[in-house]
Enzyme design. Sequence first.
Site, PDB file in Angstrom:
ATOM      1  N   SER A  56      33.945  33.831 105.178  1.00  0.00           N
ATOM      2  CA  SER A  56      32.776  34.352 104.474  1.00  0.00           C
ATOM      3  C   SER A  56      31.954  33.303 103.750  1.00  0.00           C
ATOM      4  O   SER A  56      31.119  33.639 102.908  1.00  0.00           O
ATOM      5  CB  SER A  56      33.221  35.426 103.467  1.00  0.00           C
TER       6      SER A  56
ATOM      7  N   SER B  53      25.145  38.729 107.420  1.00  0.00           N
ATOM      8  CA  SER B  53      24.920  38.154 106.099  1.00  0.00           C
ATOM      9  C   SER B  53      23.441  37.925 105.847  1.00  0.00           C
ATOM     10  O   SER B  53      22.688  37.570 106.762  1.00  0.00           O
ATOM     11  CB  SER B  53      25.658  36.817 105.982  1.00  0.00           C
ATOM     12  N   ASN B  54      23.063  38.085 104.599  1.00  0.00           N
ATOM     13  CA  ASN B  54      21.696  37.744 104.194  1.00  0.00           C
ATOM     14  C   ASN B  54      21.380  36.285 104.454  1.00  0.00           C
ATOM     15  O   ASN B  54      20.212  35.899 104.562  1.00  0.00           O
ATOM     16  CB  ASN B  54      21.499  38.075 102.713  1.00  0.00           C
TER      17      ASN B  54
ATOM     18  N   TYR C  28      27.801  28.436 108.392  1.00  0.00           N
ATOM     19  CA  TYR C  28      28.261  29.826 108.255  1.00  0.00           C
ATOM     20  C   TYR C  28      27.182  30.796 108.711  1.00  0.00           C
ATOM     21  O   TYR C  28      27.451  31.726 109.477  1.00  0.00           O
ATOM     22  CB  TYR C  28      28.643  30.099 106.800  1.00  0.00           C
TER      23      TYR C  28
ATOM     24  N   SER D  65      25.040  39.971  98.105  1.00  0.00           N
ATOM     25  CA  SER D  65      26.165  39.408  97.342  1.00  0.00           C
ATOM     26  C   SER D  65      27.035  40.555  96.832  1.00  0.00           C
ATOM     27  O   SER D  65      26.733  41.187  95.815  1.00  0.00           O
ATOM     28  CB  SER D  65      25.640  38.570  96.169  1.00  0.00           C
TER      29      SER D  65
ATOM     30  N   ASP E 193      45.501  39.608 114.086  1.00  0.00           N
ATOM     31  CA  ASP E 193      44.394  38.678 113.911  1.00  0.00           C
ATOM     32  C   ASP E 193      43.312  39.057 114.905  1.00  0.00           C
ATOM     33  O   ASP E 193      43.617  39.513 116.022  1.00  0.00           O
ATOM     34  CB  ASP E 193      44.900  37.254 114.167  1.00  0.00           C
TER      35      ASP E 193
ATOM     36  N   LYS F 223      26.809  33.738 111.851  1.00  0.00           N
ATOM     37  CA  LYS F 223      26.405  35.128 111.701  1.00  0.00           C
ATOM     38  C   LYS F 223      25.199  35.468 112.585  1.00  0.00           C
ATOM     39  O   LYS F 223      25.040  36.607 113.020  1.00  0.00           O
ATOM     40  CB  LYS F 223      26.113  35.435 110.233  1.00  0.00           C
TER      41      LYS F 223
ATOM     42  N   LEU G  23      34.825  43.750 109.480  1.00  0.00           N
ATOM     43  CA  LEU G  23      34.630  42.986 108.248  1.00  0.00           C
ATOM     44  C   LEU G  23      35.344  41.642 108.275  1.00  0.00           C
ATOM     45  O   LEU G  23      35.029  40.775 107.462  1.00  0.00           O
ATOM     46  CB  LEU G  23      35.141  43.792 107.047  1.00  0.00           C
TER      47      LEU G  23
END
Length: 268
Positions: free
Chosen positions: A77, A113-114, A138, A167, A53, A142, A73
């Site tokens: 999400s 993330s966008n 979220y 996406s 983890d 990020k 990664l």
Amino acid sequence: MDVKLGRVVITGAAGRMGPTVRTGLRADADHLVLVDREPVTVEDETETAVAADVADLDTLVKAFEEADAVVHLAALSDEAPFDSLLDTNVQGTFNVLEAARRAGVRRAVLLSSNRVTGSYPIHHHVFPDEPPRPDGLYAVSKVAVEALGQMYADTFGMEVVALRAGSFKEEPTETRDLATWLSPRDCVGFVRAALTATGVSYVTAYAVSANARRFWDLTVGESELGYRPEDDAAQFAGRFADDDPFWHGGPQSGDRATPEAVLEHLPD
């Protein structure tokens, strides 16, 4: 031109994007170290699986030994309770970067993330150096991921690339994807470029396919990383209504940027 990647660690190797990145990098890497909480089966002697983890700093340090780069990664999400996002996305990224520092890893590629700019209106063309406008908790996590990457680059001299992924799907499944789709081919292309680009200190770039309706500027990816995406969601446009309310205005994240999307994850 063939580019060898050396020894590359992939966290979240069993996740949504991990198998695509793993397959795409296999031919160019001397060795892949596949880190995930879930079981991962190695293909041959050029891969090593590590059950771990991202909360386990000591295990990460051992997994990162002799690695040239890490592709991080592993993450929650989507929208979630804030303490969970802090534990997995923020503390987890800190652990990955700190393990990389201790192990002497040269480069870290972070999956951002966008949605860190998801509250900009759909008609605004966003450049990576514009202020964040996160669409929820979220996205806030990020923003913190990117800040950690910047700090490790500035303070410790690591080479860090934060990819603001679009996406990621085999094919678009909703109207918004016509702007935000990241194809598997372009996903691998951006990650490989982030691993091999020269002269990197800290770079933030949007990782999205060359969609005609995209919201985000791609010049940083091309100028700093040397990658120009190849796919365009326009080929799937016939699947979606031209008069979809999404295009009438509002935030780039659509319904993800609503009070309701956040409120369900707030404490009572």
